[in-house]
Design a protein around this motif. Sequence first.
Motif, short mmCIF file in Angstrom:
data_model
loop_
_atom_site.label_atom_id
_atom_site.label_comp_id
_atom_site.label_asym_id
_atom_site.label_seq_id
_atom_site.Cartn_x
_atom_site.Cartn_y
_atom_site.Cartn_z
N ALA A 107 0.70 -1.32 0.06
CA ALA A 107 -0.01 -0.02 -0.02
C ALA A 107 0.87 1.24 -0.02
O ALA A 107 2.10 1.04 0.51
CB ALA A 107 -0.85 -0.04 1.24
N ILE A 108 0.30 2.31 -0.41
CA ILE A 108 1.05 3.61 -0.45
C ILE A 108 0.34 4.32 0.71
O ILE A 108 -0.71 4.52 0.89
CB ILE A 108 0.48 4.47 -1.73
N VAL A 109 1.47 4.87 1.53
CA VAL A 109 1.20 5.44 3.08
C VAL A 109 2.04 6.91 2.85
O VAL A 109 3.11 6.79 3.03
CB VAL A 109 1.67 4.70 4.26
N ASP A 110 1.06 7.84 2.85
CA ASP A 110 1.87 9.20 2.99
C ASP A 110 0.99 10.17 3.86
O ASP A 110 1.35 11.44 3.87
CB ASP A 110 1.97 9.82 1.38
N THR A 111 -0.06 9.74 4.48
CA THR A 111 -1.09 10.75 5.14
C THR A 111 -1.51 9.86 6.59
O THR A 111 -1.91 8.71 6.44
CB THR A 111 -2.16 11.15 4.25
N ALA A 112 -1.56 10.62 7.67
CA ALA A 112 -2.15 10.00 8.89
C ALA A 112 -2.92 11.30 9.19
O ALA A 112 -2.62 12.44 9.40
CB ALA A 112 -1.00 9.53 9.94
N ILE A 113 -4.11 10.88 9.70
CA ILE A 113 -5.01 11.78 10.47
C ILE A 113 -5.42 11.44 11.64
O ILE A 113 -5.62 10.35 12.20
CB ILE A 113 -6.44 11.90 9.60
N VAL A 114 -5.24 12.34 12.75
CA VAL A 114 -5.50 12.23 14.06
C VAL A 114 -6.69 13.39 14.42
O VAL A 114 -6.89 14.41 13.93
CB VAL A 114 -4.50 12.33 15.01
N VAL A 115 -7.38 12.96 15.58
CA VAL A 115 -8.32 13.78 16.34
C VAL A 115 -7.42 15.19 16.90
O VAL A 115 -7.64 16.17 16.83
CB VAL A 115 -9.18 13.35 17.25
N ILE A 116 -6.38 14.58 17.81
CA ILE A 116 -5.48 15.54 18.35
C ILE A 116 -3.91 15.24 18.32
O ILE A 116 -3.48 14.11 18.47
CB ILE A 116 -5.88 15.52 20.14
N ASP A 117 -3.32 16.22 17.89
CA ASP A 117 -1.76 16.09 17.67
C ASP A 117 -1.53 16.50 19.11
O ASP A 117 -1.52 17.97 19.34
CB ASP A 117 -1.22 16.96 16.52
N ARG A 118 -0.86 15.79 19.98
CA ARG A 118 -0.38 16.28 21.19
C ARG A 118 0.88 17.12 21.03
O ARG A 118 1.47 17.79 22.29
CB ARG A 118 -0.09 14.98 21.97
#
Length: 248
Positions: A177-188
């Motif tokens: 798979a191609i993985v270039d983005t991650a999404i979170v509710v909170i970046d600590r």
Amino acid sequence: MSIWERSGGNPRDIQFDRTIPNDGRTMDDFDSRSSPEKFTEKQQILIRHLFRSCIQFGNFQLTSGRESPYIFNIPRDESDGVYLILAQECANLMNRANPDIISPVPTASNYIGELIAERLSIPTVYVRIRDIDQEGKLPVDGFREEFSGRRAVIFDDAATTGGSIRLAAGGLRAEGAIVDTAIVVIDREEGAQEALEKDGIRLLAVFGAREMFEYARGAVTQMGQRILSDENYEAAIRHLDLYARKPT
């Protein structure tokens, strides 16, 4: 009945478009450093809800091994419509990354990840980041051969150092798979963004920790009660100042 419907969602109340940005913003508008005064009404509702139901203060040890005066955990509550708003905010970010697959990091983020996947009508896969096999690979549940070469976007509830996201990315990339983005509710805001950038992954967050605490400091409930005490605010800011965006 779908997850969204069981959660009390009404498509007529929550408008969503798979291809057209809802508010005209671009990917560059979504980072962890937007100012509190830019929060929409829905985001303000979310912050109040997060402090009521998802953020606890005390002495905690995070998955990363760090000690923290607060933790963030999303309970699975299908009766609470606020989680639909949270899923919508995450889906807005996810949509801009053009994902073919969503990969929630088990297990805290599974529920919101399922809601997002349903709204976007795309499949989910799960990397078992704690179950390395004899060949040193991480099992990826739900991955099919045709997913190879497709873009998988990782979703997690929060990012601290980025370790869990990097493990999930490694498992997905090993499958093709191609993985270039991650999404979170909170970046600590404790180094995850920088660490992930080195691994070719862009981190997008609904909220950055500092902006969230700054907003909550002056916010009150409908009954006029403050949602964040001075003591907890100061503890959170001291922690942020100690680790602010320092990769480990």
